[in-house]
Each structure stands twice: as structure tokens, then as C-alpha cells.
Design a protein around this motif. Structure first.
Motif, PDB file in Angstrom:
ATOM      1  N   ALA A 117       0.837  -1.209   0.000  1.00  0.00           N
ATOM      2  CA  ALA A 117       0.000   0.000   0.000  1.00  0.00           C
ATOM      3  C   ALA A 117       0.866   1.250   0.000  1.00  0.00           C
ATOM      4  CB  ALA A 117      -0.934  -0.010   1.212  1.00  0.00           C
ATOM      5  N   ALA A 118       1.945   1.243   0.786  1.00  0.00           N
ATOM      6  CA  ALA A 118       2.852   2.391   0.819  1.00  0.00           C
ATOM      7  C   ALA A 118       3.555   2.576  -0.522  1.00  0.00           C
ATOM      8  CB  ALA A 118       3.874   2.216   1.940  1.00  0.00           C
ATOM      9  N   TRP A 119       3.938   1.472  -1.141  1.00  0.00           N
ATOM     10  CA  TRP A 119       4.600   1.549  -2.447  1.00  0.00           C
ATOM     11  C   TRP A 119       3.663   2.167  -3.482  1.00  0.00           C
ATOM     12  CZ3 TRP A 119       4.017  -1.662  -6.999  1.00  0.00           C
ATOM     13  CH2 TRP A 119       5.002  -1.438  -7.956  1.00  0.00           C
ATOM     14  N   HIS A 120       2.410   1.709  -3.494  1.00  0.00           N
ATOM     15  CA  HIS A 120       1.441   2.273  -4.437  1.00  0.00           C
ATOM     16  C   HIS A 120       1.149   3.737  -4.134  1.00  0.00           C
ATOM     17  CE1 HIS A 120       0.506  -1.241  -6.816  1.00  0.00           C
ATOM     18  NE2 HIS A 120       0.278  -1.960  -5.729  1.00  0.00           N
ATOM     19  N   ALA A 121       1.131   4.118  -2.847  1.00  0.00           N
ATOM     20  CA  ALA A 121       0.842   5.501  -2.456  1.00  0.00           C
ATOM     21  C   ALA A 121       2.050   6.406  -2.661  1.00  0.00           C
ATOM     22  CB  ALA A 121       0.404   5.551  -0.995  1.00  0.00           C
ATOM     23  N   GLY A 122       3.224   5.820  -2.769  1.00  0.00           N
ATOM     24  CA  GLY A 122       4.430   6.616  -2.955  1.00  0.00           C
ATOM     25  C   GLY A 122       5.065   7.067  -1.652  1.00  0.00           C
ATOM     26  N   GLU A 123       4.461   6.693  -0.532  1.00  0.00           N
ATOM     27  CA  GLU A 123       5.029   7.046   0.766  1.00  0.00           C
ATOM     28  C   GLU A 123       4.409   6.172   1.858  1.00  0.00           C
ATOM     29  OE1 GLU A 123       3.987  10.965   2.114  1.00  0.00           O
ATOM     30  OE2 GLU A 123       1.906  10.716   1.521  1.00  0.00           O
ATOM     31  N   LEU A 124       5.126   6.048   2.941  1.00  0.00           N
ATOM     32  CA  LEU A 124       4.615   5.321   4.098  1.00  0.00           C
ATOM     33  C   LEU A 124       4.008   6.341   5.050  1.00  0.00           C
ATOM     34  CD1 LEU A 124       4.426   2.574   5.544  1.00  0.00           C
ATOM     35  CD2 LEU A 124       6.608   3.117   6.638  1.00  0.00           C
ATOM     36  N   SER A 125       2.757   6.160   5.389  1.00  0.00           N
ATOM     37  CA  SER A 125       2.082   7.094   6.291  1.00  0.00           C
ATOM     38  C   SER A 125       1.504   6.341   7.477  1.00  0.00           C
ATOM     39  CB  SER A 125       0.969   7.832   5.541  1.00  0.00           C
ATOM     40  OG  SER A 125      -0.036   6.928   5.137  1.00  0.00           O
ATOM     41  N   ALA A 126       1.181   7.083   8.517  1.00  0.00           N
ATOM     42  CA  ALA A 126       0.628   6.474   9.730  1.00  0.00           C
ATOM     43  C   ALA A 126      -0.640   5.670   9.442  1.00  0.00           C
ATOM     44  CB  ALA A 126       0.377   7.543  10.790  1.00  0.00           C
ATOM     45  N   PRO A 127      -1.603   6.194   8.661  1.00  0.00           N
ATOM     46  CA  PRO A 127      -2.797   5.393   8.400  1.00  0.00           C
ATOM     47  C   PRO A 127      -2.504   4.074   7.675  1.00  0.00           C
ATOM     48  CG  PRO A 127      -3.219   7.681   7.853  1.00  0.00           C
ATOM     49  CD  PRO A 127      -1.757   7.560   8.147  1.00  0.00           C
ATOM     50  N   LEU A 128      -1.492   4.056   6.820  1.00  0.00           N
ATOM     51  CA  LEU A 128      -1.150   2.829   6.108  1.00  0.00           C
ATOM     52  C   LEU A 128      -0.482   1.798   7.007  1.00  0.00           C
ATOM     53  CD1 LEU A 128       0.104   4.100   2.627  1.00  0.00           C
ATOM     54  CD2 LEU A 128      -2.098   3.077   3.215  1.00  0.00           C
ATOM     55  N   VAL A 129       0.004   2.224   8.155  1.00  0.00           N
ATOM     56  CA  VAL A 129       0.586   1.296   9.121  1.00  0.00           C
ATOM     57  C   VAL A 129      -0.442   0.917  10.185  1.00  0.00           C
ATOM     58  CG1 VAL A 129       2.370   0.991  10.892  1.00  0.00           C
ATOM     59  CG2 VAL A 129       2.923   2.169   8.757  1.00  0.00           C
ATOM     60  N   VAL A 130      -1.096   1.928  10.733  1.00  0.00           N
ATOM     61  CA  VAL A 130      -2.026   1.690  11.847  1.00  0.00           C
ATOM     62  C   VAL A 130      -3.263   0.917  11.386  1.00  0.00           C
ATOM     63  CG1 VAL A 130      -3.510   2.813  13.550  1.00  0.00           C
ATOM     64  CG2 VAL A 130      -1.204   3.691  13.129  1.00  0.00           C
ATOM     65  N   GLY A 131      -3.847   1.292  10.247  1.00  0.00           N
ATOM     66  CA  GLY A 131      -5.065   0.630   9.770  1.00  0.00           C
ATOM     67  C   GLY A 131      -4.895  -0.871   9.584  1.00  0.00           C
ATOM     68  N   PRO A 132      -3.954  -1.296   8.757  1.00  0.00           N
ATOM     69  CA  PRO A 132      -3.739  -2.736   8.592  1.00  0.00           C
ATOM     70  C   PRO A 132      -3.289  -3.431   9.874  1.00  0.00           C
ATOM     71  CG  PRO A 132      -2.812  -1.567   6.741  1.00  0.00           C
ATOM     72  CD  PRO A 132      -3.204  -0.529   7.761  1.00  0.00           C
ATOM     73  N   GLY A 133      -2.489  -2.746  10.684  1.00  0.00           N
ATOM     74  CA  GLY A 133      -2.039  -3.349  11.938  1.00  0.00           C
ATOM     75  C   GLY A 133      -3.204  -3.625  12.879  1.00  0.00           C
ATOM     76  N   VAL A 134      -4.080  -2.644  13.040  1.00  0.00           N
ATOM     77  CA  VAL A 134      -5.255  -2.825  13.894  1.00  0.00           C
ATOM     78  C   VAL A 134      -6.173  -3.891  13.303  1.00  0.00           C
ATOM     79  CG1 VAL A 134      -7.360  -1.696  14.728  1.00  0.00           C
ATOM     80  CG2 VAL A 134      -5.152  -0.535  14.922  1.00  0.00           C
ATOM     81  N   ALA A 135      -6.361  -3.859  11.994  1.00  0.00           N
ATOM     82  CA  ALA A 135      -7.220  -4.858  11.344  1.00  0.00           C
ATOM     83  C   ALA A 135      -6.677  -6.270  11.578  1.00  0.00           C
ATOM     84  CB  ALA A 135      -7.337  -4.568   9.850  1.00  0.00           C
ATOM     85  N   ALA A 136      -5.374  -6.442  11.489  1.00  0.00           N
ATOM     86  CA  ALA A 136      -4.780  -7.762  11.701  1.00  0.00           C
ATOM     87  C   ALA A 136      -4.984  -8.237  13.141  1.00  0.00           C
ATOM     88  CB  ALA A 136      -3.291  -7.736  11.364  1.00  0.00           C
ATOM     89  N   VAL A 137      -4.848  -7.333  14.095  1.00  0.00           N
ATOM     90  CA  VAL A 137      -5.063  -7.695  15.491  1.00  0.00           C
ATOM     91  C   VAL A 137      -6.527  -8.095  15.708  1.00  0.00           C
ATOM     92  CG1 VAL A 137      -5.127  -6.792  17.859  1.00  0.00           C
ATOM     93  CG2 VAL A 137      -3.149  -6.336  16.400  1.00  0.00           C
TER      94      VAL A 137
END
Length: 151
Positions: A117-137
Motif C-alpha cells: 500500500a505504501a509503495w502504491h501511495a508513494g510514501e509510508l504514512s501512519a494510516p497505512l501502518v495503523v489501519g492494517p495493523g489494527v485490522a490484523a489484530v
């Protein structure tokens, strides 16, 4: 009676996978990306074979999971809408693998989804880390709770 929560979880995971796959295929079709759409349809067919494989050839489940995961990786790299198919796939990991393998798979799959997702967006952002992380938990806790209820 106790298998009802697990059965509902499986139906929900399959419906989520189907819905996300349809959205991804339609999105890439709107962008005239036919090869990705065809790949999405093929991935859907392989995914749909999962319950049949589970019922008839239980030993082939690991191979099915590997093929579905490989298909997801290819499509997730090719087009952003396919990245989010990782989350219903987490349920398959939690259902088919022993706990240690499932936790490893969930960690790797979630990390891969964040990176794609970060690669497609061109940058790593907090929502791209927190959203999938919370979803996985949440997916992991829900699947483990339902599995414990069914035992």
C-alpha cells in the motif's frame, strides 16, 4: 451450537473476500487494466475452490493457501485495490495453519500489505501502518475467539 460463531465467521470472511475482489476487479476494469482484472477473476476461482479442497483433499490445503497467497502477492504489486484482499486471507491463515504458523503468516501478510500500500501511495504514512495493523489484530482475536468457542 458452539460451531455457529465459527461458521458465521467463515461466511463473513468469504463474503468479505468476494466483495473486495469484485471491487478490485471493477476498479481495474474501469482503468482499462484487463490483465489485472483477469488475474483477479482467476484468483477468485482459486479462492472459491478452498472449501471444496478442504472437504475433499485436506492435505492439499497448504498448497491451496500458497497458491492464493502467491496470486495475492502478484495482484497486490500490480494494482492497489488488490492489496486489501490480504485481510480476509488472514482468516484462512488462522483457520488452516497451526497457531505458530498462523501468527507468522499474519505478521508477514500484514507487513506485505502495508509495504504494498505504501509503495502504491508513494510514501509510508501512519494510516497505512495503523489501519492494517489494527485490522490484523482484530481479525486474529476474532478468529481465535471463535475457534476457542467451537472447541
Amino acid at each position: 451450537m458452539m460451531d455457529i460463531p465459527l461458521r458465521l465467521l467463515r461466511y463473513t470472511a468469504h463474503a468479505t473476500a468476494c466483495g473486495l475482489l469484485v471491487i478490485a476487479v471493477l476498479t481495474v476494469l474501469r482503468a482499462d487494466r484487463v490483465p489485472e482484472a483477469v488475474g483477479g477473476v482467476l484468483l477468485g476461482l482459486v479462492y472459491a475452490a478452498g472449501p471444496i479442497i478442504e472437504a475433499r483433499w485436506p492435505r492439499a490445503q497448504a498448497g491451496w493457501l500458497a497458491v492464493v497467497t502467491a496470486g495475492w502477492v502478484v495482484l497486490g504489486v500490480m494494482a492497489p485495490p488488490f492489496v486489501w484482499l490480504a485481510f480476509p486471507l488472514l482468516f484462512a491463515y488462522l483457520h488452516l495453519l497451526p497457531l505458530w504458523g498462523a501468527m507468522f503468516g499474519v505478521t508477514v501478510l500484514t507487513s506485505a500489505a502495508i509495504l504494498a500500500a505504501a509503495w502504491h501511495a508513494g510514501e509510508l504514512s501512519a494510516p497505512l501502518v495503523v489501519g492494517p495493523g489494527v485490522a490484523a489484530v482484530v481479525v486474529t482475536l476474532l478468529a481465535l475467539t471463535c475457534k476457542a468457542l467451537s472447541e
